[in-house]
Enzyme design. Structure first.
Site, mmCIF file in Angstrom:
data_model
loop_
_atom_site.group_PDB
_atom_site.id
_atom_site.type_symbol
_atom_site.label_atom_id
_atom_site.label_comp_id
_atom_site.label_asym_id
_atom_site.label_seq_id
_atom_site.Cartn_x
_atom_site.Cartn_y
_atom_site.Cartn_z
ATOM 1 N N LYS A 71 0.855 -1.201 0.000
ATOM 2 C CA LYS A 71 0.000 0.000 0.000
ATOM 3 C C LYS A 71 0.881 1.237 0.000
ATOM 4 O O LYS A 71 1.924 1.262 0.678
ATOM 5 C CB LYS A 71 -0.903 -0.034 1.239
ATOM 6 N N SER A 146 -9.760 1.632 3.232
ATOM 7 C CA SER A 146 -8.960 2.438 2.327
ATOM 8 C C SER A 146 -7.898 1.633 1.562
ATOM 9 O O SER A 146 -7.281 2.164 0.657
ATOM 10 C CB SER A 146 -8.248 3.533 3.120
ATOM 11 N N SER A 170 -9.698 -0.823 7.433
ATOM 12 C CA SER A 170 -9.319 -0.657 6.024
ATOM 13 C C SER A 170 -8.743 -1.861 5.314
ATOM 14 O O SER A 170 -8.519 -1.797 4.116
ATOM 15 C CB SER A 170 -8.299 0.467 5.907
HETATM 16 N N1 GLN Z 1 -13.010 3.822 6.795
HETATM 17 C C1 GLN Z 1 -12.249 4.304 7.903
HETATM 18 C C2 GLN Z 1 -11.891 5.741 7.693
HETATM 19 O O1 GLN Z 1 -12.296 6.281 6.746
HETATM 20 C C3 GLN Z 1 -11.089 3.429 8.147
HETATM 21 C C4 GLN Z 1 -9.868 3.815 7.448
HETATM 22 C C5 GLN Z 1 -8.695 2.984 7.801
HETATM 23 O O2 GLN Z 1 -8.797 1.941 8.456
HETATM 24 N N2 GLN Z 1 -7.562 3.460 7.385
HETATM 25 O O3 GLN Z 1 -11.242 6.345 8.464
#
Ligand code: GLN
Length: 481
Positions: A71, A146, A170
């Site tokens: 990532k 994400s 995420s």
């Molecule tokens: N969907 C969550 C957010 O928008 C989680 C993001 C993550 O785990 N990086 O913050």
């Protein structure tokens, strides 16, 4: 279906060891696939050259010759590190993250940089400055976020494994949307050194693979204490592949979190798939007991406040001076800050910084941030006492299969509620894994979560592996790849 592309790490290992294929040939094959399919998926922001990947190759480790994707918020020395943001579009990582260095040491071939929501803020991969990632099961749907790029790449057989990051779910949520395994370890089991911070107390490096055994391989390569991360666990690296024998300890007690299965908005197809999974776990020898966790009702709100507060503070470092972009039409210092941040950050990131500064500001911190931290302590205590009664927990990863692009454009709150079933694990630091357990009538993957106590990763992986050994959901692959 291309069998090598969807082979497990162990299967690839066997081919490599038998000299049926060399590491360089295997890499070539995966690079060809990545170039072929990435234009439609947008899962990778960059696919590196064969030669430059091979120049980092160190033979002999647990991932010897096995390609993977990282990532783009995890540093790879000499490569760009954009975090899916225009503000870092031209930033190059000066050194490897600890996880990256360990992967290289383990013989892994690092194929490229995975697309992601900007600074890991999002649940759909729609906030990347470099365009959304598409779900390989249905290109009109999001892959989740994400870590959508990492997960879509694994689901489409572009790589057998990928690293993602987890602040609120995420890796697990997109894994459920794309029909693969997504794992978040106990906080501190994998060093965060070189993972660009979003909300440091909640940030984890997570692992995406198609099988639990593959997750154990990658975890084995990258876990353990690190002097460069004071929050990393002071324990020696563990071999997580050792106990995966397809069995779960007989009589193991698994608590089903009833209030999640009965939550508003649960798709009955997801509830059904999880009921079946519970039956499978029972057949394997587990005792299933109902439990409730009322505190989960507060987790999305807690996550909202704590993540924004930490994000506002962490992202203060992107000021046009130290990293990346500097606005060209700034004439004063305050214009350098203001114009760079205004043009470099996307709307989601700016919104979160505003909220974060608000909940931390004098006069509001006591009402929001401090209260959230107090409830977080209660949540930790509630999980701790529950794990005195049960060994593992089962709950949904997400209430429904993958949604369409733009589904929440007019209702931001619904998007923020996407983390409802996952962010508790980041708030408490306990390990959790999402495993495929079915498909919807529209042929969209469904996943469920197994959750373990603090540092209970070994038992968690063992149980998840046993479930996968007894089921075939993870063997289905999306059409056309
Ligand atoms: N969907 C969550 C957010 O928008 C989680 C993001 C993550 O785990 N990086 O913050």
């Amino acid at each position: 279906m291309n069998t090598i592309a969807f082979a497990s790490i162990q299967e690839l290992r066997t081919l490599l060891d038998a000299k049926k294929i060399s590491a360089s040939e295997l890499l070539k094959l995966f690079l060809e696939r990545a170039h072929k399919y990435n234009p439609e998926l947008n899962a990778a922001l960059e696919i590196f050259e064969h030669e430059s990947i091979m120049s980092d190759y160190i033979a002999g480790g647990i991932l010897d010759g096995i390609p993977g994707l990282i990532k783009d918020n995890i540093a790879q020395k000499g490569r760009k590190l954009t975090c899916g943001s225009a503000i870092l579009e031209n930033f190059t990582a000066p050194e490897d993250a600890t996880a990256t260095a360990l992967l290289k040491k383990a013989g892994a071939l690092l194929l490229g940089r995975a697309n992601m929501d900007e600074f890991a803020m999002g649940s759909s991969n729609e906030t990347s400055a470099f365009g959304p990632v598409r779900n390989p099961w249905d290109p009109t749907r999001v892959p989740g976020g994400s870590s959508g790029g990492s997960i879509a790449a694994v689901a489409a057989g572009l790589v057998p494994w990928a690293l993602g990051s987890e602040t609120g779910g995420s890796v697990r949520q997109p894994a459920a949307f794309c029909g693969i395994v997504g794992y978040k370890p106990t906080y501190g089991l994998i060093s965060r050194n070189g993972l660009v911070a979003y909300a440091s107390s909640l940030d984890h490096i997570g692992i995406a693979t198609r099988t639990v055994a593959d997750t154990a391989h990658v975890l084995t390569a990258i876990n353990g204490k690190d002097v460069r991360d004071s929050s990393s666990k002071q324990i020696d690296p563990i071999d997580f592949t050792k106990h995966l024998d397809g069995k779960i300890p007989s009589g193991i007690k698994i608590g089903v979190v009833q209030n999640t299965l009965q939550a508003d908005g649960m798709d009955p197809q997801v509830t059904n798939a999880i009921s079946h999974a519970l039956g499978d776990l029972e057949k394997l020898g587990a005792r299933i007991v109902p439990v409730t966790l009322p505190i989960l009702d507060y987790s999305a709100a807690l996550y909202f406040i704590i993540s924004r507060a930490e994000a506002a503070s962490n992202l203060g470092r992107f000021d046009g001076i130290r990293y990346g972009l500097r606005s060209s039409d700034a004439h004063t210092l305050s214009q350098v800050y203001g114009k760079t941040r205004n043009s470099g950050f996307g709307t989601e990131v700016k919104t979160r910084i505003l909220v974060g500064n608000y909940v931390l500001s004098a006069g509001h911190a006591a009402a929001f941030y401090e209260k959230a931290c107090a409830v977080q302590q209660l949540m930790r205590a509630e999980f701790e006492s529950l794990f005195k009664k049960v060994d593992l927990l089962v709950m949904p990863t997400h209430p429904a299969p993958a949604f369409k692009f733009g589904a929440f454009d007019v209702d931001k709150l619904q998007m923020d509620l996407q983390d409802y079933f996952t962010c508790f694990a980041n708030l408490t630091g306990i390990p959790a894994i999402s495993v495929p357990c079915g498909f919807s009538s529209e042929n969209l993957p469904i996943g469920f979560q197994l959750v373990g106590p603090w540092l209970g990763d070994e038992q968690l992986l063992k149980a998840a592996h046993a479930y996968q050994n007894a089921t075939d959901w993870h063997k289905r692959t999306p059409a056309g790849y």
